[in-house]
Design an enzyme around this catalytic site. Structure first.
Site, PDB file in Angstrom:
ATOM      1  N   ASP A 116       1.046  -1.140  -0.085  1.00 39.93           N
ATOM      2  CA  ASP A 116      -0.060   0.149   0.161  1.00 39.93           C
ATOM      3  C   ASP A 116       1.054   1.118   0.078  1.00 39.93           C
ATOM      4  O   ASP A 116       2.049   1.168  -0.729  1.00 39.93           O
ATOM      5  CB  ASP A 116      -0.976   0.058   1.258  1.00 39.93           C
ATOM      6  CG  ASP A 116      -2.241   0.467   0.760  1.00 39.93           C
ATOM      7  OD1 ASP A 116      -2.494   1.727   0.563  1.00 39.93           O
ATOM      8  OD2 ASP A 116      -3.415  -0.209   0.562  1.00 39.93           O
ATOM      9  N   HIS A 343      -3.696   6.066   3.475  1.00 39.86           N
ATOM     10  CA  HIS A 343      -4.486   4.834   2.860  1.00 39.86           C
ATOM     11  C   HIS A 343      -4.036   3.666   3.553  1.00 39.86           C
ATOM     12  O   HIS A 343      -4.695   2.770   3.968  1.00 39.86           O
ATOM     13  CB  HIS A 343      -4.612   4.975   1.481  1.00 39.86           C
ATOM     14  CG  HIS A 343      -5.221   3.718   0.604  1.00 39.86           C
ATOM     15  ND1 HIS A 343      -5.009   2.527   0.387  1.00 39.86           N
ATOM     16  CD2 HIS A 343      -6.598   3.611   0.132  1.00 39.86           C
ATOM     17  CE1 HIS A 343      -5.805   1.968  -0.346  1.00 39.86           C
ATOM     18  NE2 HIS A 343      -6.533   2.559  -0.307  1.00 39.86           N
ATOM     19  N   SER A 529     -10.782  -1.085  -1.183  1.00 38.75           N
ATOM     20  CA  SER A 529      -9.531  -0.877  -0.520  1.00 38.75           C
ATOM     21  C   SER A 529      -9.871  -0.996   0.696  1.00 38.75           C
ATOM     22  O   SER A 529      -8.830  -1.686   1.518  1.00 38.75           O
ATOM     23  CB  SER A 529      -9.081   0.664  -0.542  1.00 38.75           C
ATOM     24  OG  SER A 529      -8.418   0.947  -1.683  1.00 38.75           O
TER      25      SER A 529
END
Length: 1364
Positions: A116, A343, A529
């Protein structure tokens, strides 16, 4: 032409139910996939009512008592506990039940690699596991975006100081152990390590403080002006005027600085050393701090590679940004690891966060540990790179990870293909790693799953589900939906080659931990996600339990357990395309795994091909086009059992034999054999699909195999069969209307239409009615075309009240188009009013004979035929060339092996790097984009591992970086170097690319060329027969010509071999396309047009012999001149690096001066040679320069030169022009000599300590001195002489003027002069000028500007290029 949809990067939905603070929007507007609600309004126009009456039995599993009716949490009442639980959903997948029943199987013993944007080890819940072990085992920047070159080694002086790479003096902490005494130094601009969101916050804070200091300086400068004006009522005297101007120049400069302020960020110095055991790292971050006592190198607590001690640092209290350090390549590379967005931390939190005081906010597997593999490159705004992906997989094997989660991806041209897919297959099949990834956020249309999650066989692709509890709690809706459903934007299958695409679903939203720099502990994000780490955490629970129970872990058996125990979402067979096998149920999956413990670990690989056709191997059957839907087709299915590498031949492969009972979920449509005996070598069978009796619309079937001896295992393999039978448009003009479509929140209606041949664009109208509160709709269309990414058009339409909206978009004739209309899942919740939609589609098109028009560079036009096949259309062609592509080949090639630290594959193969260097020049500033047609626009469906480029000027300043998706960059005029870095372990592949052609694409703004059209072939030459427009009747055909650009319109700097590019359009859509004007790119349908730039015209004067003007000199005279000039060239070529070389140069210069004592070019060359020398005796050196400059000046008849330059002659007279050039050259030599003399005088005065005397005479009257008498006003005399001959704007004049003003104490005017020189200066910028500016600022005492300029110096003049 229609364009393929493209999404890149992390899968976070743009459309949050409420905007979470500090959540940056994703790179592209709308990410999502299709939603299939659990109940649909009963409406005669609903797609459900038009389905075939065929009953289809689908394999499923029983639901748990807590979850009923398609996975919906039907009975819940939101209280504090359930609210907190909804923020981190676990009940939906049975994780809470599982941990309650098995508290020690909470992920313990499982290591998850998070591919990520990076994980913050300081974030809430990511410090320790539930059993007290370190949560984050390692933090790695796989992209290289945080790499610092620390190959430079320095030694500390007697005071313990070293010279930092930024130029700063750094004090070493005496307690630090360093047996070798070698200190490796490097530096980094801090903004290169931070996210755009954090940079924006820091810039705001820093600008506020800078403004305060600048305002103080302005106030003081204004005060000085006022005080001067009060003291000096009259300023008639020149000296006073100059003082007044100087004071005002200071005020003006400070004001301009406030307007042009551009913060490039503080600089951090890095120091690396080996303490005898490990590599240590310390940073000097004083430039980040207001207090000079903070951030000092000596006060830094040294770090080492994170995995050794698991320690991290914070840059400063202001940024609150966590970082870790890793050292590679024997101490020559330092990697500073920060996250490129929140994220990755959010994803890791969903999977594994542990909050001992807030257990309801725990992640799914609080006992699991994490390896953070940063694949989101900070240089590219968090975009993943091939380098990052490959290094991440290497790290997975090195750390013996059990699981991978990857919440990144994009659309792909070829599913299950490419270099990354090959490496993933190896990691999964050889090293037994379970790989979980998001399916994508590009719904609600079908075939929108992204790579790699939704398109790769060895990866479990996860769709995003939202439960009523999540809607009420995390999303804070007024009223929750009655049932759980897939988010509207969640990507849908099947893949282009027929595979399911979405394999399972999990909660796709959570309030989870985020990095400390966000200044909050948690935030809401939703997207696939989030569903991927939710599923990954669930898998970690299963693996944890399997390990504890001694059950062999295999990605094959784990995946089978997951898929065969899901709770179905939705009641229709085609809902599997949205939800996969359904919502994960962790407790059931573990029970399945326990029951299967003694069975062989085998995966069933499916290969499908159409009987009688040599087509590409498929993974499913996908009948989408009308031709396939109107006939029976036969397909050959090959089932190949796949065992892990290292499986015993005798013990497992030879005995393997299974009796498979084949089932079809729709025997009236899909027929297959009843039984199959399967052995290790696999078996094939035929399937017949007959869709002829099906109604228009979407239909889904499966052929699946059941173990006859153990039917409880459920389907061992599945063959998805998707049929989208399109509606045929028979009316002319072609018009399709769908009336009375009813929508509730989350409802999706799909229509399939065969786009008529000849159609190229659609004009659509959407009318809404029947509702009160605002409604948000997703309108998507998708078409599939071979070897292209899905062709997708999308729009998000918000209706605040019933109204009408129009849309125009391109289509491809003859291919099925899906129209998906979805009411957003949370739109209209609480209203209970049904929205009614009427959707009308009108097809238009002009069929042309050339999809791409190529003008070959000649004067001939290109003939184009156009016809309307469907209805009358307005033919109004327009074409514009607005880009130029110039081809380049490498000027330098370097092939090297990369470091084994990060770039050695698990197979043992070393990754190689090919670095190609290209040179290009811009005559004017322009917006450019590098293009590599072979490699661009493909990450996952690319056999090459990685590509990365950087563009820099001659000062090594980097202006642009990029990878497979190059961006445009604005570059000023100048010469540039582009370095392209390609990686692969196969040397033969790289060898073939050593002469790779690269294009530099430049936008033509004012130089854009509008092309003309003609109705006769001679039109471009005669100018007659202009063609503007006409009306095409159905079936009629018309021809016209597009002419090439006239030679005078071809942009300058268009070398032979370059290509002018643009667009051409033919149709004239109705009012929906507004302000199209002459821009074809604003038309819904445009095509590529190009023009090959021909060889330049011959210079008419070229070839004319210079001997036409008869020389008046004899042959011997000309020969003597030639010999003289050659001697001077030899003198210029001599090196002067050593004492012996300088002595040789001196002998020759003396000899030539004796031979040609008054020849100005020789004397100028001698002066140039002296200036270039580096000698120890500086005083004698500058005296020699002054003497040499005087000799040049004395050799020139300045009176004659002045007389000639004042004469205005006839430029057409050849003799005059010849003399003029000679005189201008003489003037330039004179100015250069005076300039060098002036500089030498200043240096000499400085060395002799006579600067005060020099300054006292600046501006004084120049008077004649007796011969031989020293003159203290020589500089002023020289300066005034320069004034006579030099352009006031020239660098030579400006430099001396700046020195004059500075030493006269007029620092404001000196600053103004040097600033004007910088602004007027051409490329490349001269470092000396910027250093002079810093020096003047230091002398004035404006510390805030000194700091600002010094930071910019490292941007403009870095000591070296950054690492790839």
């Amino acid at each position: 032409m229609p364009t393929a949809f493209l999404f890149k990067g992390p899968y976070v939905s743009r459309y949050q139910s409420f905007p979470p603070p500090l959540l940056s929007p994703p790179p592209l507007p709308h990410l999502g996939v299709l939603i299939t609600p659990k109940s649909r309004p009963t409406n005669s126009n609903n797609t459900t009512s038009r389905k075939s009456v065929v009953i289809r039995a689908m394999p499923g599993s029983s639901s748990s008592p807590e979850i009923e009716n398609n996975g919906a949490l039907r009975k819940f009442k939101l209280n504090e506990s359930s609210f907190l639980a909804s923020l981190m959903p676990k009940k939906e997948i049975g994780a809470d039940r599982f941990i309650e029943a098995h508290p020690e199987f909470d992920g313990r013993g499982v290591v998850i690699a998070i591919f990520d944007s990076g994980v913050d080890p300081a974030a809430a819940g990511l410090q320790v596991t539930s059993d007290g072990k370190p949560k984050v085992l390692d933090v790695i920047d796989c992209t290289g975006s945080g790499d610092i070159d620390v190959a430079t080694v320095v030694k500390a002086d007697a005071n313990g100081c070293i010279h930092g790479a930024s130029g700063a003096s750094l004090i070493i902490n005496p307690s630090w152990k360093n047996p070798s005494g070698d200190w490796h130094v490097g530096y980094k601009l801090i903004y290169e390590l931070l996210t755009d969101t954090l940079i924006s916050r820091l810039k705001k804070e820093r600008k506020k403080k800078w403004d305060e200091k600048n305002q103080e300086a302005i106030a003081e400068a204004v005060k000085q002006v006022e005080e001067f004006d009060q003291k000096q009522r009259k300023v008639d005297e020149m000296k006073l005027k100059r003082i007044r101007e100087d004071l005002q120049d200071r005020v003006d400069y400070l004001k301009k600085q406030a307007e042009s302020y551009d913060d490039k960020g503080p600089v951090i110095d890095a120091v690396v050393w080996h303490d005898g055991e490990v590599w240590r790292v310390a940073l000097d971050t004083q430039s980040l701090e207001d207090d000079p006592k903070c951030g000092r190198l000596a006060d830094f607590v040294p770090l080492t590679n994170y995995k050794i001690e698991r320690k991290y640092g914070i840059f400063s209290k202001l940024d609150a940004c966590t970082f870790v350090a890793n050292v590679y390549n024997e101490g020559t590379i330092l990697s500073i690891v920060t996250d490129s967005s929140p994220h990755g931390t959010h994803v890791a939190g969903i999977a594994t966060a542990f909050h001992p005081k807030e257990p309801l906010l725990n992640g799914v597997a609080p006992g699991a540990q994490v390896i953070s593999c940063k694949i989101g490159d900070s240089r590219l705004g968090s975009m993943e790179t091939g380098t990052g992906l490959t290094r991440a997989l290497i790290a997975v094997v090195e750390h013996k990870c059990d699981l991978i989660n990857m919440s990144y991806g994009e659309s792909t041209m070829l599913p299950d293909y490419g270099r990354f897919v090959e490496l993933v297959d190896e990691v999964v099949n050889k090293y037994r790693v379970v790989f979980v990834s998001s399916a994508g956020n590009n719904g609600p249309a079908l075939t929108t799953v992204g790579a790699p999650g939704g398109t790769t066989s060895s990866i479990i692709g996860v769709g995003a589900y939202v439960s009523p509890a999540m809607a009420a709690g995390a999303h804070a809706l007024v009223e929750a939906p009655p049932e759980g459903l897939e988010y509207t934007w969640s990507s849908r299958g099947p893949t282009a080659d027929g595979d399911l695409g979405v394999y399972v679903s999990a909660p796709g939203g959570a309030v989870a931990p985020v990095p400390t720099w966000t200044l909050q502990r948690r935030m809401l994000m939703n997207g696939t996600s989030m569903s991927s780490p939710s599923a990954c955490g669930g898998v970690a629970l299963v693996i944890s339990a399997m390990k504890a129970e001694g059950i062999q872990v295999s990605p094959y058996s784990v995946r089978k357990a997951l898929e065969n125990t899901c709770t179905p979402i939705g009641c229709l067979p085609e809902d599997k395309l949205s939800n996969g096998e359904g919502l994960l149920q962790i407790d059931k999956a573990f029970e399945y795994a326990k029951k299967s413990a003694d069975l062989p670990c085998v995966w069933y690989k499916i290969k499908i091909s159409q009987a009688g056709k040599s087509t590409t191997t498929l993974r499913g059957i996908y009948l989408r086009e009308a031709s396939y839907c109107n006939q029976s087709t036969e397909w050959t299915v090959q089932v190949e059992p796949q065992f892990h590498e290292g499986t015993s031949n005798l013990e497992q492969l030879v005995p393997f034999e299974e009796c498979i009972e084949l089932h079809s979920s729709g025997k009236e449509v899909v027929r297959a054999p009843e039984y199959l005996l399967l052995t290790y070598n696999g078996r094939s069978f035929n399937v017949v699909v007959d869709p002829t009796k099906l109604s228009d619309g979407l239909h889904y079937f499966e052929v699946y195999g059941i173990d006859c001896r153990a039917p409880w295992r459920g389907p061992l393999f599945r063959i998805p069969i998707t049929i989208t039978k399109p509606k045929v448009v028979e009316t002319r003009p072609p018009l399709v209307t769908f009336s009375g479509l009813s929508f509730q929140p989350g409802h999706i209606i799909r229509k399939y239409i065969e786009v008529p041949y000849g159609a190229s664009w659609v004009e659509a109208t959407m009318r809404t009615s029947g509702f009160d509160t605002a409604r948000r709709f997703y309108i998507d269309t998708v078409q599939l075309s071979p070897l292209r990414r899905p062709i997708k058009w999308e729009s998000v339409a918000i209706f605040s009240s019933p109204s009408t909206k129009s849309f125009t978009f391109s289509v491809e004739g003859g291919r099925t188009m899906e129209l998906a209309i979805a009411q957003f899942w949370s739109s209209g919740v609480g209203s209970h009013e049904t929205a009614v939609v009427d959707f009308e589609i009108a097809f238009h098109g002009i069929d042309v004979s050339k999809d791409e028009v190529i003008l070959d560079g000649s004067e001939a036009p290109v003939r184009i035929e156009a016809q309307a096949l469907l209805s009358s259309e307005k033919l109004a062609p327009t074409a514009k060339l607005n880009k130029i592509r110039v081809p380049y080949r490498p000027t330098d090639v370097k092939l090297s092996a990369l470091s084994a630290d990060r770039d050695k594959l698990p197979s043992g193969k070393q990754i190689l790097a090919l670095t190609l260097t290209y040179k290009f020049k811009l005559e004017d500033g322009a917006e450019v984009k590098p293009q590599i047609p072979l490699l661009n626009n493909r990450i996952y469906d690319n056999k090459f591992e990685s590509q990365f480029y950087m563009i820099s000027d001659s000062n090594k300043r980097v202006y642009a970086m990029g990878d497979v998706y190059p961006d445009s960059a604005k570059l000023p005029k100048g010469e540039y170097t582009l370095q392209l870095h390609l990686r692969h372990e196969n040397m033969q592949y790289l060898e073939k690319l050593k002469q790779l052609v690269l294009f530099i694409e430049r936008k033509l703004e004012k130089e854009a060329v509008q092309l003309s059209f003609y109705n006769q072939p001679d039109g471009p030459v005669t100018g007659n027969g202009s063609f503007k427009s006409s009306t095409l009747d159905p079936g009629s055909k018309e021809a016209f010509y597009v002419g090439p650009p006239t030679k005078e319109k071809i942009p300058k700097n268009s070398p032979e071999g370059s290509v002018l590019l643009g667009a051409i359009s033919y149709g004239k859509p109705s009012a929906e396309v507004v302000d199209q004007g002459n821009d074809p790119e604003k038309n819904p349908v445009s095509y590529v047009i190009s023009y090959q730039v021909p060889p330049p015209k011959l210079d008419e004067d070229k070839g004319k012999s210079s001997a036409a003007t008869k020389s008046t000199k004899s042959v011997s005279e000309r020969l003597e001149e030639e010999v003289r000039d050659v001697k001077i060239k030899v003198l210029a070529s001599l090196k002067q690096d050593t004492e012996d070389e300088r002595e040789e140069w001196k002998k020759l210069s003396i000899s030539l001066k004796l031979e040609y004592p008054k020849y100005t070019p020789l004397l100028a060359q001698i002066l140039e040679g002296l200036v270039s020398q580096e000698v120890e005796d500086k005083i004698h050196h500058y005296e020699e320069i002054i003497a040499a400059a005087d000799e040049v000046v004395d050799s020139i008849d300045r009176d004659e030169l002045a007389r000639f330059l004042s004469v205005k002659g006839d430029p057409d007279e050849e003799e005059f022009e010849k003399t003029k050039k000679k005189m201008e050259k003489t003037r330039d030599l004179l100015v250069e000599a005076l300039y060098q003399k002036g500089l030498a005088l200043v240096e000499l005065a400085s060395l002799k300590g006579e600067m005060a005397v020099l300054a006292a005479n600046l501006g004084a009257e120049v008077v004649d001195k007796p011969d031989g008498e020293s003159s203290p006003d020589l500089f002023e005399e020289t300066f005034k002489e320069v004034q006579k001959w030099a352009d006031p704007k020239s660098r030579k004049y400006g430099t001396l003027l700046m020195i004059r003003e500075r030493h006269n104490g007029r620092l404001g005017t000196a600053l103004k002069v040097v600033n004007e020189m910088i602004q007027e200066e051409g490329d490349p910028p001269k470092k000396q000028l910027y250093e002079e500016r810093v020096s003047v600022l230091e002398e004035i005492g404006w510390g805030h500007l000194v700091t600002y300029e010094k930071q910019w110096m490292l941007v403009r003049f870095p000591p070296s290029l950054p690492l790839f």
